[in-house]
Scaffold this motif. Structure first.
Motif, PDB file in Angstrom:
ATOM      1  N   UNK A   1       0.811  -1.225   0.000  1.00  0.00           N
ATOM      2  CA  UNK A   1       0.000   0.000   0.000  1.00  0.00           C
ATOM      3  C   UNK A   1       0.832   1.257   0.000  1.00  0.00           C
ATOM      4  N   UNK A   2       2.145   1.134  -0.061  1.00  0.00           N
ATOM      5  CA  UNK A   2       3.002   2.310  -0.083  1.00  0.00           C
ATOM      6  C   UNK A   2       3.709   2.514   1.239  1.00  0.00           C
ATOM      7  N   UNK A   3       3.986   3.764   1.582  1.00  0.00           N
ATOM      8  CA  UNK A   3       4.669   4.099   2.828  1.00  0.00           C
ATOM      9  C   UNK A   3       3.689   3.993   3.992  1.00  0.00           C
ATOM     10  N   UNK A   4       4.073   3.241   5.023  1.00  0.00           N
ATOM     11  CA  UNK A   4       3.177   3.028   6.155  1.00  0.00           C
ATOM     12  C   UNK A   4       3.964   3.035   7.462  1.00  0.00           C
ATOM     13  N   UNK A   5       3.235   3.327   8.550  1.00  0.00           N
ATOM     14  CA  UNK A   5       3.741   3.243   9.915  1.00  0.00           C
ATOM     15  C   UNK A   5       2.746   2.437  10.734  1.00  0.00           C
ATOM     16  N   UNK A   6       3.251   1.603  11.609  1.00  0.00           N
ATOM     17  CA  UNK A   6       2.382   0.772  12.434  1.00  0.00           C
ATOM     18  C   UNK A   6       2.427   1.254  13.881  1.00  0.00           C
ATOM     19  N   UNK A   7       1.233   1.345  14.489  1.00  0.00           N
ATOM     20  CA  UNK A   7       1.101   1.738  15.888  1.00  0.00           C
ATOM     21  C   UNK A   7       0.662   0.504  16.676  1.00  0.00           C
ATOM     22  N   UNK A   8       1.453   0.116  17.665  1.00  0.00           N
ATOM     23  CA  UNK A   8       1.128  -0.998  18.547  1.00  0.00           C
ATOM     24  C   UNK A   8       0.606  -0.423  19.864  1.00  0.00           C
ATOM     25  N   UNK A   9      -0.543  -0.934  20.327  1.00  0.00           N
ATOM     26  CA  UNK A   9      -1.209  -0.379  21.503  1.00  0.00           C
ATOM     27  C   UNK A   9      -1.500  -1.462  22.526  1.00  0.00           C
ATOM     28  N   UNK A  10      -1.449  -1.054  23.799  1.00  0.00           N
ATOM     29  CA  UNK A  10      -1.932  -1.865  24.919  1.00  0.00           C
ATOM     30  C   UNK A  10      -3.031  -1.060  25.601  1.00  0.00           C
ATOM     31  N   UNK A  11      -4.260  -1.575  25.562  1.00  0.00           N
ATOM     32  CA  UNK A  11      -5.443  -0.839  26.012  1.00  0.00           C
ATOM     33  C   UNK A  11      -6.131  -1.642  27.105  1.00  0.00           C
ATOM     34  N   UNK A  12      -6.543  -0.965  28.176  1.00  0.00           N
ATOM     35  CA  UNK A  12      -7.243  -1.661  29.245  1.00  0.00           C
ATOM     36  C   UNK A  12      -8.734  -1.712  28.934  1.00  0.00           C
ATOM     37  N   UNK A  13      -9.508  -2.340  29.821  1.00  0.00           N
ATOM     38  CA  UNK A  13     -10.932  -2.552  29.572  1.00  0.00           C
ATOM     39  C   UNK A  13     -11.735  -1.268  29.601  1.00  0.00           C
ATOM     40  N   UNK A  14     -11.193  -0.187  30.163  1.00  0.00           N
ATOM     41  CA  UNK A  14     -11.891   1.103  30.196  1.00  0.00           C
ATOM     42  C   UNK A  14     -11.338   2.070  29.155  1.00  0.00           C
ATOM     43  N   UNK A  15     -10.667   1.545  28.125  1.00  0.00           N
ATOM     44  CA  UNK A  15     -10.210   2.299  26.950  1.00  0.00           C
ATOM     45  C   UNK A  15      -9.025   3.218  27.246  1.00  0.00           C
ATOM     46  N   UNK A  16      -8.312   3.024  28.337  1.00  0.00           N
ATOM     47  CA  UNK A  16      -7.090   3.784  28.589  1.00  0.00           C
ATOM     48  C   UNK A  16      -5.927   3.121  27.844  1.00  0.00           C
ATOM     49  N   UNK A  17      -5.171   3.910  27.105  1.00  0.00           N
ATOM     50  CA  UNK A  17      -3.987   3.407  26.415  1.00  0.00           C
ATOM     51  C   UNK A  17      -2.834   3.413  27.408  1.00  0.00           C
ATOM     52  N   UNK A  18      -2.368   2.238  27.787  1.00  0.00           N
ATOM     53  CA  UNK A  18      -1.307   2.118  28.782  1.00  0.00           C
ATOM     54  C   UNK A  18       0.080   2.160  28.163  1.00  0.00           C
ATOM     55  N   UNK A  19       0.201   1.813  26.886  1.00  0.00           N
ATOM     56  CA  UNK A  19       1.498   1.824  26.216  1.00  0.00           C
ATOM     57  C   UNK A  19       1.273   1.894  24.719  1.00  0.00           C
ATOM     58  N   UNK A  20       2.228   2.516  24.038  1.00  0.00           N
ATOM     59  CA  UNK A  20       2.167   2.633  22.576  1.00  0.00           C
ATOM     60  C   UNK A  20       3.581   2.574  22.019  1.00  0.00           C
ATOM     61  N   UNK A  21       3.739   1.853  20.928  1.00  0.00           N
ATOM     62  CA  UNK A  21       5.016   1.713  20.241  1.00  0.00           C
ATOM     63  C   UNK A  21       4.771   1.911  18.760  1.00  0.00           C
ATOM     64  N   UNK A  22       5.632   2.650  18.093  1.00  0.00           N
ATOM     65  CA  UNK A  22       5.511   2.832  16.648  1.00  0.00           C
ATOM     66  C   UNK A  22       6.694   2.165  15.962  1.00  0.00           C
ATOM     67  N   UNK A  23       6.397   1.492  14.861  1.00  0.00           N
ATOM     68  CA  UNK A  23       7.409   0.822  14.066  1.00  0.00           C
ATOM     69  C   UNK A  23       7.100   1.061  12.593  1.00  0.00           C
ATOM     70  N   UNK A  24       7.968   0.571  11.745  1.00  0.00           N
ATOM     71  CA  UNK A  24       7.698   0.599  10.311  1.00  0.00           C
ATOM     72  C   UNK A  24       6.500  -0.294   9.998  1.00  0.00           C
ATOM     73  N   UNK A  25       5.782   0.029   8.930  1.00  0.00           N
ATOM     74  CA  UNK A  25       4.528  -0.646   8.638  1.00  0.00           C
ATOM     75  C   UNK A  25       4.646  -2.128   8.356  1.00  0.00           C
ATOM     76  N   UNK A  26       5.805  -2.587   7.887  1.00  0.00           N
ATOM     77  CA  UNK A  26       5.937  -3.996   7.533  1.00  0.00           C
ATOM     78  C   UNK A  26       6.363  -4.861   8.716  1.00  0.00           C
TER      79      UNK A  26
END
Length: 292
Positions: free
Chosen positions: A141-166
């Motif tokens: 699909x071209x140039x992409x970035x991937x966001x990895x998330x850890x979310x609790x049951x009440x929708x709070x984002x506890x951690x986020x990591x960004x990497x290359x899309x592939x």
């Protein structure tokens, strides 16, 4: 107050966790006005030069955004809000892990790759990116970035990591888990261990299951078909199948809903920032605004 700006109550909550204003030097502009201008740009994915005049000079908004990214103010603000939410009992420690791919605009490409100093692995920012790819990958699909998330049951984002899309999901799992770190208001060791982990088949591997068992974290992860077939083929030597509860697994939709909410900020849904540190700051800004 324009659409999307902070209300008086929201500003009071944000002002309580902002760093103190320097006593020396030039008197800074209204920080509420600057924050609204920075959020307007992230919400609309417009260039910095098109920030409306009601938010002051665009150079001031960009300078504040960049300065707080460099000194780690954005993750510090987000962490303080998480501490308050945890102290109030709003964070539920049933954590779901997943990732999403965001298209990178052509304006996000072209950042300098040689001679760039990236502050990697610092405790304040927690960002670990390659200095060669700036978390931008090339796929079908071209140039992409991937966001990895850890979310609790009440929708709070506890951690986020960004990497290359592939990049795959499983190799980043331990890094996401290491990012979960909520300090306790009364002192002591911060909380780093979720009560339960939910993930899809992309995270079904022996290494991940062994990592969770070693940390004594219960988990609900479906087994891949080829893994199940290989285990059955080995007979008794293949061991027992991993436990799996269908009703518990339904709670994993929390992370899917949170990804959709995060991508309501058009500056996150489509990446325009050249540097990974700037894009991560845009994500942190969005999480702060949505938490408020």
């Amino acid at each position: 107050m324009a659409r999307g700006d902070l209300t008086g109550e929201q500003w009071a909550r944000l002002e309580a966790v902002l760093p103190p204003i320097p006593r020396m030097g030039r008197k800074p502009r209204d920080r509420r006005q600057c924050f609204d201008g920075i959020w307007w740009r992230a919400r609309t994915r417009s260039p910095w030069r098109e920030v409306p005049e009601r938010y002051g000079p665009w150079e001031t908004a960009y300078t504040l955004f960049r300065r707080w990214q460099i000194d780690g103010t954005w993750p510090t603000i987000l962490r303080k809000l998480q501490v308050k939410a945890d102290a109030a009992g709003h964070i539920e420690w049933e954590v779901s892990v997943d990732s999403t791919v965001c298209r990178a605009h052509q304006h996000a490409a072209g950042a300098r790759k040689r001679g760039l100093t990236v502050r990697a692995g610092r405790p304040r920012t927690g960002l670990r990116v390659s200095r060669n790819d700036h978390a931008i990958g090339r796929s079908r699909s071209g140039l992409t970035t991937k966001i990895h998330l850890a979310v609790d049951a009440s929708f709070h984002v506890l951690a986020a990591v960004i990497t290359a899309g592939q990049r795959g999901d499983a190799p980043v799992f331990t890094e996401i888990m290491d990012r979960i770190r909520i300090p306790r208001p009364g002192g002591g060791h911060p909380r780093t261990r979720p009560g339960h982990i939910l993930a899809d088949r992309a995270y079904s591997s022996r290494q991940i299951r062994a990592y969770l068992r070693r940390r004594q974290i219960p988990h609900t992860i479906p087994e891949k078909r080829d893994q199940a077939a290989h285990r059955l083929h080995r007979g008794s030597a293949g061991g027992r199948p991993p436990g799996f509860e269908h009703e518990t697994y339904k709670m994993r939709n929390r992370v899917e809903c949170r990804i959709g909410l995060l991508k309501q900020a058009r500056g996150v849904a489509t990446r325009f920032d050249k540097f990974a540190v700037r894009y991560e700051a845009t994500i942190q800004l969005t999480l702060i605004r949505q938490t408020l």
